[in-house]
Design a protein around this motif. Structure first.
Motif, PDB file in Angstrom:
ATOM      1  N   ASP A 121       0.839  -1.190   0.000  1.00  0.00           N
ATOM      2  CA  ASP A 121       0.000   0.000   0.000  1.00  0.00           C
ATOM      3  C   ASP A 121       0.879   1.246   0.000  1.00  0.00           C
ATOM      4  N   ARG A 122       1.847   1.295   0.912  1.00  0.00           N
ATOM      5  CA  ARG A 122       2.732   2.463   1.019  1.00  0.00           C
ATOM      6  C   ARG A 122       3.423   2.735  -0.304  1.00  0.00           C
ATOM      7  N   ILE A 123       3.951   1.650  -0.920  1.00  0.00           N
ATOM      8  CA  ILE A 123       4.705   1.826  -2.155  1.00  0.00           C
ATOM      9  C   ILE A 123       3.795   2.366  -3.261  1.00  0.00           C
ATOM     10  N   PHE A 124       2.652   1.692  -3.462  1.00  0.00           N
ATOM     11  CA  PHE A 124       1.765   2.107  -4.545  1.00  0.00           C
ATOM     12  C   PHE A 124       1.199   3.506  -4.317  1.00  0.00           C
ATOM     13  N   MET A 125       0.866   3.810  -3.053  1.00  0.00           N
ATOM     14  CA  MET A 125       0.291   5.134  -2.811  1.00  0.00           C
ATOM     15  C   MET A 125       1.345   6.230  -2.956  1.00  0.00           C
ATOM     16  N   GLY A 126       2.585   5.898  -2.602  1.00  0.00           N
ATOM     17  CA  GLY A 126       3.678   6.841  -2.844  1.00  0.00           C
ATOM     18  C   GLY A 126       3.775   7.149  -4.331  1.00  0.00           C
ATOM     19  N   PHE A 127       3.700   6.080  -5.136  1.00  0.00           N
ATOM     20  CA  PHE A 127       3.773   6.269  -6.588  1.00  0.00           C
ATOM     21  C   PHE A 127       2.590   7.077  -7.100  1.00  0.00           C
ATOM     22  N   SER A 128       1.410   6.843  -6.522  1.00  0.00           N
ATOM     23  CA  SER A 128       0.250   7.545  -7.060  1.00  0.00           C
ATOM     24  C   SER A 128       0.322   9.029  -6.716  1.00  0.00           C
ATOM     25  N   LEU A 129       0.852   9.355  -5.531  1.00  0.00           N
ATOM     26  CA  LEU A 129       1.034  10.772  -5.206  1.00  0.00           C
ATOM     27  C   LEU A 129       2.063  11.409  -6.134  1.00  0.00           C
ATOM     28  N   LEU A 130       3.095  10.639  -6.411  1.00  0.00           N
ATOM     29  CA  LEU A 130       4.117  11.094  -7.340  1.00  0.00           C
ATOM     30  C   LEU A 130       3.477  11.323  -8.710  1.00  0.00           C
ATOM     31  N   GLY A 131       2.598  10.391  -9.090  1.00  0.00           N
ATOM     32  CA  GLY A 131       1.919  10.508 -10.379  1.00  0.00           C
ATOM     33  C   GLY A 131       1.075  11.763 -10.454  1.00  0.00           C
ATOM     34  N   ILE A 132       0.389  12.085  -9.343  1.00  0.00           N
ATOM     35  CA  ILE A 132      -0.484  13.247  -9.348  1.00  0.00           C
ATOM     36  C   ILE A 132       0.335  14.532  -9.390  1.00  0.00           C
TER      37      ILE A 132
END
Lengths: 282, 307
Positions: free
Chosen positions: B129-140
């Motif tokens: 979760d942490r990894i994917f959500m980090g990436f999604s914030l980065l994506g945004i």
């Protein structure tokens, strides 16, 4: 709505380390923008034709551009323009949006309909597209960038402030003030506005990165800030044709934009979390 | 139900009329005669006068607006000043490219976003979760021009896996689609995570588990179906913003799409072309959110009953 503002901040500092770290990054960038230019040995527009497109080295930490100008120095000067363009229109659109939102929410009736329909139409546009058309209509230059970004961003602020005002208008303490004969304008200023402030602060923090992104997009397309001012978006615009041979020209300002946007987004989300504890749990 | 759809449709039409008015006003406040601006300083006076009359730019503004609305309703967007071809013809060609780009970008962002969202919801607050959500914030937070140029630099200039620019083959669309879709992948991931995590906490999920379904079955068969409603709304709105928001991506990769046509219209001070592209792209966005609203009402009995 009883918690004091300083308590809110303290709670955020305890619960959300990312928001604190982001605040520190923002502070560092502000300091760099303020004092950085004094510390570099190069001037913003010092050309050095023997050293064109030089890769990063000890003398030029981020390399040089097509005129042999130091990229780090230009980045620091550009930070002033880019941060100014992030903050000033965000503040302006906040003021305009808050005023219109409170009028719409408190007065209701025709004023409400008119203001909210205007907001609907503004929000119907993809924001980059609206900004492009406005820049075309107004012409380039920093002041027109301010005006454009304000016209693009006021509507979302007005919507949020209006719904907050509607809640407050029906609350008991506003009712009490109204019964004791306080005028509408005074109620809005003394009772509604102060209670909207925390929400406005969060909106402000989240509006800054949106504004910076739109500005850099406009400048990237050549429609925003005009030379000789160096904004980060403009640096990328100029560097794009050298992407293959001198990628630092685009990636240095690009990463700077990303860092500041990320920091403001983290901070803004942290603020929203402490203001609305239900949000966090979800 | 029918009433709800009609009401939403009515609202969308009112907003569209407002959009048309706003574009008209914005483009008429440009100082100077648009024909003169376009033809430059050395324009022959008689030609300017003739073209101004031909375009109806010498008549009063309200009359011009009514004529403009009438032309839109008849599907006549005029002729491009700079390119001398009917605007509809130019837009049709460009829109084809933008549509393919948006479809590629949507496939990428929906796939990645859903995957990341599901993984994050199932392993909530743990490492995946942490990894994917980090990436999604980065994506945004990743500016689209940075993503586009990084991809172009790495996969086109250095590795030479994909073409640098153009719209020659399907390969030309891969990098722009990833650059464009990255941002909305982050948003799809976040809404999927929130919605699915909420659903996974409901009683009927406990029941399904108690019946002996495995985690995969529970998530994919029972929970996802319920959690998809807000996700689909976001997906549709994202798709319309992919269609209308490809300006920067198309510019970086020199693709002849709608966004680039708009940039060309601006730099050529081509009033009819700019007017039409801006209106069209905004209409796409408005219709997208209308479609999302209607779909939501069709799928969600709670909203249907409200109407």
């Amino acid at each position: 709505m009883t918690e004091r503002f300083s308590d809110l901040m303290r709670r955020m500092a305890r619960e959300n380390k990312t928001a604190v770290a982001s605040g520190a990054v923002i502070l560092l960038m502000l300091l760099a923008a303020a004092f950085g230019p004094m510390m570099t040995p190069y001037g913003e527009n010092d050309m050095d034709l023997m050293n064109r497109l030089a890769p990063p080295s000890a003398a030029h930490l981020l390399g040089t551009d097509e005129g042999g100008r130091d990229v780090l120095t230009r980045l620091l000067y550009g930070a002033r323009i880019s941060l100014l363009i992030g903050v000033a229109p965000a503040l302006l659109s906040l003021a305009v949006g808050a005023a219109l939102g409170m009028i719409a929410g408190y007065r209701g009736g025709f004023a409400d309909t008119l203001i909210m329909r205007m907001a609907d139409v503004t929000l119907a546009f993809p924001s980059m597209l609206l900004a492009m058309v406005l820049m075309y209509a107004l012409g380039g230059g920093i002041l027109n960038v301010f005006l454009t970004l304000t016209l693009v961003n006021w509507a979302s602020v007005a919507r949020v402030v209006r719904s907050r005002t509607l809640q407050l208008r029906d609350s008991e303490f506003v009712e009490a003030a109204r019964i004791s004969g306080v005028s509408g304008g005074r109620i809005v200023r003394r009772h509604i506005l102060p209670n909207c402030l925390p929400t406005l602060l969060a909106l402000f923090t989240l509006n800054i990165p949106a504004t910076i992104l739109t500005e850099s997009g406009l400048s990237f397309l050549g429609l925003g800030v005009q030379p000789p001012f160096a904004s980060w978006g403009l640096m990328i615009n100029a560097g794009q044709q050298y992407l293959m041979t001198a990628p630092w020209l685009c990636f240095a300002p690009g990463l700077a934009i990303m860092m500041i946007v990320l920091a403001f987004n983290f901070l803004g989300n942290g603020l929203l979390d402490v203001l609305d504890p239900r949000r966090k749990k979800r | 139900m029918k009433q709800l759809i009609l009401r939403r449709l009515g609202q969308a039409l009112i907003v569209l009329a407002g959009v048309a008015l706003m574009i008209f006003v914005m483009l008429r406040i440009v100082p100077g005669n648009p024909i003169e601006t376009m033809m430059g300083e050395h324009a022959d006076r008689a030609t300017v006068a003739r073209m101004t009359a031909e375009m109806g730019l010498d008549r009063p503004l309200p009359e011009q607006f009514i004529q403009y609305l009438g032309n839109i309703l008849r599907g006549d967007f005029g002729t491009s000043y700079a390119l001398g071809r009917p605007v509809t013809e130019l837009m049709a060609g460009a829109f084809g490219n933008t549509l393919i780009l948006a479809l590629f970008a949507a496939l990428f962002s929906w796939g990645l976003g859903l995957l990341a969202g599901i993984v994050s919801a199932v392993w909530k607050n743990r490492a995946p979760d942490r990894i994917f959500m980090g990436f999604s914030l980065l994506g945004i937070s990743l500016p689209v021009f940075l993503a586009a140029m990084a991809l172009q630099y790495l996969f086109a200039f250095q590795l030479k896996w994909f073409p640098v620019s153009g719209t020659g083959s399907w390969k030309s669309f891969v990098l722009p689609a990833v650059a464009l879709g990255w941002n909305s992948a982050g948003q799809v991931a976040q809404i999927t995570r929130t919605s699915l995590a909420e659903t996974l906490g409901e009683d009927f999920i406990e029941t399904a588990r108690a019946k002996g379904r495995g985690t995969a079955g529970v998530v994919l068969i029972h929970a996802l179906r319920c959690a998809m409603l807000p996700v689909m709304t976001v997906m549709i709105i994202q798709f319309s913003s992919l269609l209308s928001g490809a300006v920067i991506t198309e510019t970086v990769f020199s693709m002849n799409g709608l966004g680039r046509l708009m940039v060309q219209a601006i730099s050529g001070r081509d009033l009819p072309l700019l007017q039409a592209t801006a209106l069209f792209a905004t209409a796409v966005a408005v219709l997208g959110s209308l479609a999302a609203d209607i779909l939501c009402a069709l799928l969600d009995p709670r909203i249907r009953r409200e109407a």
